[in-house]
Structures are given as structure tokens and as C-alpha cells.
Design an enzyme around this catalytic site. Structure first.
Site, PDB file in Angstrom:
ATOM      1  N   GLY A   5      65.811   5.263  38.335  1.00  0.00           N
ATOM      2  CA  GLY A   5      67.271   5.357  38.355  1.00  0.00           C
ATOM      3  C   GLY A   5      67.805   6.065  37.117  1.00  0.00           C
TER       4      GLY A   5
ATOM      5  CG  HIS B 128      78.910   6.248  40.080  1.00  0.00           C
ATOM      6  ND1 HIS B 128      77.573   5.942  40.119  1.00  0.00           N
ATOM      7  CD2 HIS B 128      79.563   5.068  40.180  1.00  0.00           C
ATOM      8  CE1 HIS B 128      77.428   4.636  40.242  1.00  0.00           C
ATOM      9  NE2 HIS B 128      78.622   4.076  40.277  1.00  0.00           N
TER      10      HIS B 128
ATOM     11  CG  ASN C  74      82.507   4.160  35.449  1.00  0.00           C
ATOM     12  OD1 ASN C  74      82.721   2.972  35.224  1.00  0.00           O
ATOM     13  ND2 ASN C  74      83.042   4.796  36.464  1.00  0.00           N
TER      14      ASN C  74
ATOM     15  NE  ARG D 258      86.981   4.071  37.371  1.00  0.00           N
ATOM     16  CZ  ARG D 258      88.192   3.703  37.801  1.00  0.00           C
ATOM     17  NH1 ARG D 258      89.207   3.612  36.953  1.00  0.00           N
ATOM     18  NH2 ARG D 258      88.387   3.405  39.084  1.00  0.00           N
TER      19      ARG D 258
ATOM     20  CE1 TYR E 235      75.834  -2.836  41.078  1.00  0.00           C
ATOM     21  CE2 TYR E 235      77.636  -2.536  39.527  1.00  0.00           C
ATOM     22  CZ  TYR E 235      76.298  -2.444  39.835  1.00  0.00           C
ATOM     23  OH  TYR E 235      75.415  -1.978  38.903  1.00  0.00           O
TER      24      TYR E 235
HETATM   25  O1  GFB Z   1      82.896   6.721  39.829  1.00  0.00           O
HETATM   26  P1  GFB Z   1      83.639   6.099  40.944  1.00  0.00           P
HETATM   27  O2  GFB Z   1      83.117   6.379  42.305  1.00  0.00           O
HETATM   28  O3  GFB Z   1      83.723   4.545  40.818  1.00  0.00           O
HETATM   29  O4  GFB Z   1      85.149   6.650  40.924  1.00  0.00           O
HETATM   30  P2  GFB Z   1      84.594   3.445  40.025  1.00  0.00           P
HETATM   31  C1  GFB Z   1      85.925   6.702  39.765  1.00  0.00           C
HETATM   32  C2  GFB Z   1      87.285   7.305  40.070  1.00  0.00           C
HETATM   33  O5  GFB Z   1      87.121   8.699  40.374  1.00  0.00           O
HETATM   34  C3  GFB Z   1      88.021   6.683  41.261  1.00  0.00           C
HETATM   35  C4  GFB Z   1      87.879   9.012  41.537  1.00  0.00           C
HETATM   36  O6  GFB Z   1      89.389   6.592  40.943  1.00  0.00           O
HETATM   37  C5  GFB Z   1      87.808   7.723  42.361  1.00  0.00           C
HETATM   38  O7  GFB Z   1      88.828   7.707  43.353  1.00  0.00           O
HETATM   39  N1  GFB Z   1      87.316  10.192  42.193  1.00  0.00           N
HETATM   40  C6  GFB Z   1      87.925  11.391  42.310  1.00  0.00           C
HETATM   41  C7  GFB Z   1      86.115  10.280  42.807  1.00  0.00           C
HETATM   42  N2  GFB Z   1      87.162  12.245  43.010  1.00  0.00           N
HETATM   43  C8  GFB Z   1      86.032  11.576  43.324  1.00  0.00           C
HETATM   44  C9  GFB Z   1      84.852  11.950  44.052  1.00  0.00           C
HETATM   45  O8  GFB Z   1      84.710  13.054  44.556  1.00  0.00           O
HETATM   46  N3  GFB Z   1      83.880  10.990  44.162  1.00  0.00           N
HETATM   47  C10 GFB Z   1      84.008   9.744  43.601  1.00  0.00           C
HETATM   48  N4  GFB Z   1      82.999   8.863  43.741  1.00  0.00           N
HETATM   49  N5  GFB Z   1      85.123   9.378  42.941  1.00  0.00           N
HETATM   50  C11 GFB Z   1      82.425   2.122  40.131  1.00  0.00           C
HETATM   51  C12 GFB Z   1      81.882   1.078  41.041  1.00  0.00           C
HETATM   52  O9  GFB Z   1      83.792   2.163  40.342  1.00  0.00           O
HETATM   53  O10 GFB Z   1      82.183   1.820  38.795  1.00  0.00           O
HETATM   54  C13 GFB Z   1      80.443   0.849  40.767  1.00  0.00           C
HETATM   55  O11 GFB Z   1      82.096   1.508  42.357  1.00  0.00           O
HETATM   56  C14 GFB Z   1      80.167   0.663  39.295  1.00  0.00           C
HETATM   57  O12 GFB Z   1      80.011  -0.258  41.472  1.00  0.00           O
HETATM   58  C15 GFB Z   1      80.827   1.744  38.479  1.00  0.00           C
HETATM   59  O13 GFB Z   1      80.624  -0.569  38.874  1.00  0.00           O
HETATM   60  C16 GFB Z   1      80.660   1.530  36.997  1.00  0.00           C
HETATM   61  O14 GFB Z   1      84.628   3.702  38.559  1.00  0.00           O
HETATM   62  O15 GFB Z   1      85.932   3.303  40.648  1.00  0.00           O
END
Ligand code: GFB
Length: 335
Positions: free
Chosen positions: A35, A200, A186, A230, A157
Site C-alpha cells: 500500500g 483519493h 490524507n 484538506r 471507515y
Molecule cells: O480524498 P477524498 O476522496 O476523501 O476527497 P476525503 C477529498 C475532497 O476532494 C472531497 C474532493 O471534498 C472531494 O469531493 N474532490 C474533488 C475529489 N475532485 C475529486 C476527485 O476527482 N476525486 C476525489 N476522490 N475527490 C477520505 C476518506 O475522505 O479521507 C478516507 O474517504 C480517508 O476514508 C481519507 O479517511 C483520509 O478527504 O473526503
């Protein structure tokens, strides 16, 4: 079965440095070595003069108790970094809640119980800052745990990772096991999972921006409003922090692992565009969730324990993009 309590009954909130635990000459199992953070741990531990143990999912499925018990009885590691988990971005969490809750509960329960049964000297469980309430005060302190409801998109999670913290505390109290928990922000870096739907935000946006540049597109889609904030930690920095904690820290309280600085998703996209060399604009898909409005951790405990991050977001993104391009060119991953 031992029942002697070895820790105070009140939760310890302020950690202090413990006598150093040395990894030199030890057998160290990196669970989840393929990972993002596990592979960074393997790179980091190469400089520690220890024997690194690893095993793939095809041989030992960590969700299966007997398989984990057999692996630990056979290999008898002295120390364990538990970096194995079912993970993914905001959409993956939302659509696969059973896997995110069940897999992570099972992995943690199986590994901690077998580690205890086999006399493991030290174990570190990795969590995530999504253990904190959706509207936690910023920056989020370790004491903010369980002071409010979780963000719905990643509550499954988050709950599993809260259970991981409590499992460490329970094994410490009941058996005196030296199990500790670290909560990274993150993470991103070389070897990340690049997938437009499941990954992510950094790998997803990097892949989209790279493809847009090659295709000469003038717009890239950003999920949500672009306003959420973030905190991003480079995976090699995370691994360095975890090895540091393994050495200097022993206590019930979990420790945040991050940079203490956050950035909006729009500013992140702009930075990735600079790194990739994309000059086009953005389109916001408001049908996709924003998730937690802000996630930025207070890293006071970590810095008090003698660690600070080294890699700027821009440098880390450049390293990650370099890896991504090489992996594409070598057909190790697909665009
Ligand atoms: O990284 P992410 O998927 O997870 O998304 P979280 C962070 C932010 O980026 C959110 C935005 O507000 C998404 O809406 N975003 C914008 C996008 N464009 C995109 C895109 O194309 N793809 C994705 N994935 N996001 C995670 C948890 O939450 O945090 C995990 O889901 C873990 O379980 C991780 O805990 C640390 O930061 O929202």
C-alpha cells in the site's frame, strides 16, 4: 490468562516520550507492505538494520483469524506496523460501507489479538483523521475524538479506526501490551492508487489533469464545490513519522500525524496543474459530495515528541507525478 491491570484507569491524554524502543536486529512485520504507506515504511525501514517481514493478501488474508494466527505463530515478529486496511476516496467509502467497516474491524481485531498471543513487543496501528467529528474545531486535537457525529460519507471507515484506537488502549490496560495508534491526515505519494472513481483526491485529480493536458482539453472536472480543505502528508514523511513514534512513544493516547497545514481542493487542483503543466480551467460537479468541510490536525503532540514534516506539498506532488508518468510509461498502471 493474565488479568493484572498495568495502566492507570483514567485515559492518558498527554503523551510523554518513553524509553526508546530499538528496531535494530528485530523482525518487523509491515502489514500492508504494497500500500501507499506500507511501501513507504518498507523503504524507510531499509535504513534501520532490521529484518522486514511481509506477506501478500493471496497468502494471508488478514480478515481471516486463523490465517493471521498461523502467520504470526510461524514468523514471531518483534514489532508490527499495521498499515493494512481497506481504503479509498470519498466515493469508495460511500458505496462500499460494509467492506470499509467489516474489513478494517476484522484486520485490526485479528492482528492485535494474534500479536498479543505471540508476545509481540511493540505494535503501531494506523488510522485516519476521519475519526474526528464532521464539525470538529480546527485544527483537530486528539482530545476531540468522539465529541460529535462523524461525516456520513466516511463514518464506516472512521468508526473502524476509532475501534482500532480503543483496541490498542484495551490491550494496554488489560495485558500491558505496548500497542500504540497514530492518526495520519490524507496521505499521497509514489505508488498511490490512481483511479477516477475509487481513489483519493490527489491521484484522481492528477490522472484527470494529466489526461486533459495530453488531450488538449480546456476543462477538468472537480467533484463538489472545490471549497473543502484538506491536510496532505507525503507518504515518505508519514513513514518517517511512524518509525519515529515506534521508537520514542508509548502511551494510551493516539497521536496525530500530519503537517498541521491545510489547503482548499481548488488550490490543490491549481498546484497539481502547475506540476503537470496544464493551463486549462475547471468545471465543478456539485452532484458529488464535499464530505467534511475542513480536516486539519493539530500536530502539537507529534512535534513535542521530536518530529516535523520535511516535504512541501509542491515537492511531494512533483515526486508523485514523476512516479505516475514512469509507471504509465512502463505499463505498471493504466491511465
Ligand atoms: O480524498 P477524498 O476522496 O476523501 O476527497 P476525503 C477529498 C475532497 O476532494 C472531497 C474532493 O471534498 C472531494 O469531493 N474532490 C474533488 C475529489 N475532485 C475529486 C476527485 O476527482 N476525486 C476525489 N476522490 N475527490 C477520505 C476518506 O475522505 O479521507 C478516507 O474517504 C480517508 O476514508 C481519507 O479517511 C483520509 O478527504 O473526503
Amino acid at each position: 490468562m493474565s488479568s493484572a491491570p498495568t495502566a492507570p484507569s483514567a485515559p492518558a491524554s498527554v503523551p510523554s516520550a518513553a524509553p526508546r524502543y530499538r528496531l535494530q536486529g528485530k523482525r518487523v512485520w509491515v502489514a500492508g507492505h504494497r500500500g501507499l504507506v506500507g511501501s513507504a515504511l518498507v523503504r524507510r525501514l531499509a535504513g534501520e538494520d532490521c529484518e522486514i517481514l511481509s506477506v501478500g493478501r493471496e497468502r494471508v488474508d488478514l480478515r481471516r483469524q486463523e490465517a493471521v494466527e498461523r502467520w504470526l505463530a510461524d514468523t514471531k515478529p518483534h514489532a508490527i506496523f499495521l498499515a493494512a486496511a481497506t481504503v479509498g476516496g470519498i466515493a469508495a467509502n460511500d458505496v462500499r460501507p460494509a467492506e470499509f467497516l467489516y474489513d478494517n474491524l476484522m484486520i485490526q481485531s485479528n492482528v492485535l489479538s494474534a500479536a498479543h498471543a505471540n508476545g509481540v513487543e511493540k505494535l503501531l496501528v494506523l488510522g485516519s483523521t476521519c475519526i474526528y467529528p464532521k464539525h470538529a474545531p480546527q485544527p483537530m486535537r486528539e482530545e476531540d475524538l468522539m465529541t460529535g457525529p462523524l461525516e456520513p460519507t466516511n463514518q464506516w471507515y472512521g468508526l473502524a479506526k476509532i475501534a482500532g484506537i480503543r483496541l490498542c488502549q484495551a490491550y494496554r490496560r488489560q495485558y500491558g501490551a505496548d500497542f500504540i495508534a497514530a492518526m495520519p491526515s490524507n496521505l499521497y505519494g509514489p505508488g498511490d492508487f490512481f483511479d477516477l472513481e475509487q481513489s483519493h483526491v490527489i491521484p484522481a485529480l492528477m490522472a484527470k489533469i494529466h489526461a486533459a493536458k495530453l488531450a488538449g482539453q480546456t476543462e477538468v472536472e472537480i467533484w463538489g464545490s472545490g471549497r473543502p480543505r484538506r491536510e496532505f502528508l507525503y507518504s515518505d514523511d508519514a513513514a518517517d513519522a511512524l518509525v519515529h513514534l515506534m521508537g520514542v512513544y508509548s502511551g494510551e493516547a493516539h497521536v496525530n500525524v500530519g503537517t498541521g497545514a491545510d489547503v482548499s481542493i481548488l488550490d490543490l487542483a491549481t498546484l497539481i496543474a502547475e506540476v503537470v503543466g496544464y493551463g486549462g480551467g475547471w468545471r465543478f460537479d456539485r452532484g458529488k459530495p464535499d464530505g467534511t468541510p475542513v480536516k486539519c490536525s493539530d500536530i502539537g503532540r507529534l512535534t513535542a515528541l521530536g518530529w516535523a514534516p520535511k516535504t512541501s506539498l509542491k515537492d511531494g506532488l512533483a515526486e508523485t507525478y514523476g512516479w505516475y508518468r514512469e509507471a504509465l510509461a512502463a505499463n505498471r498502471i493504466r491511465a
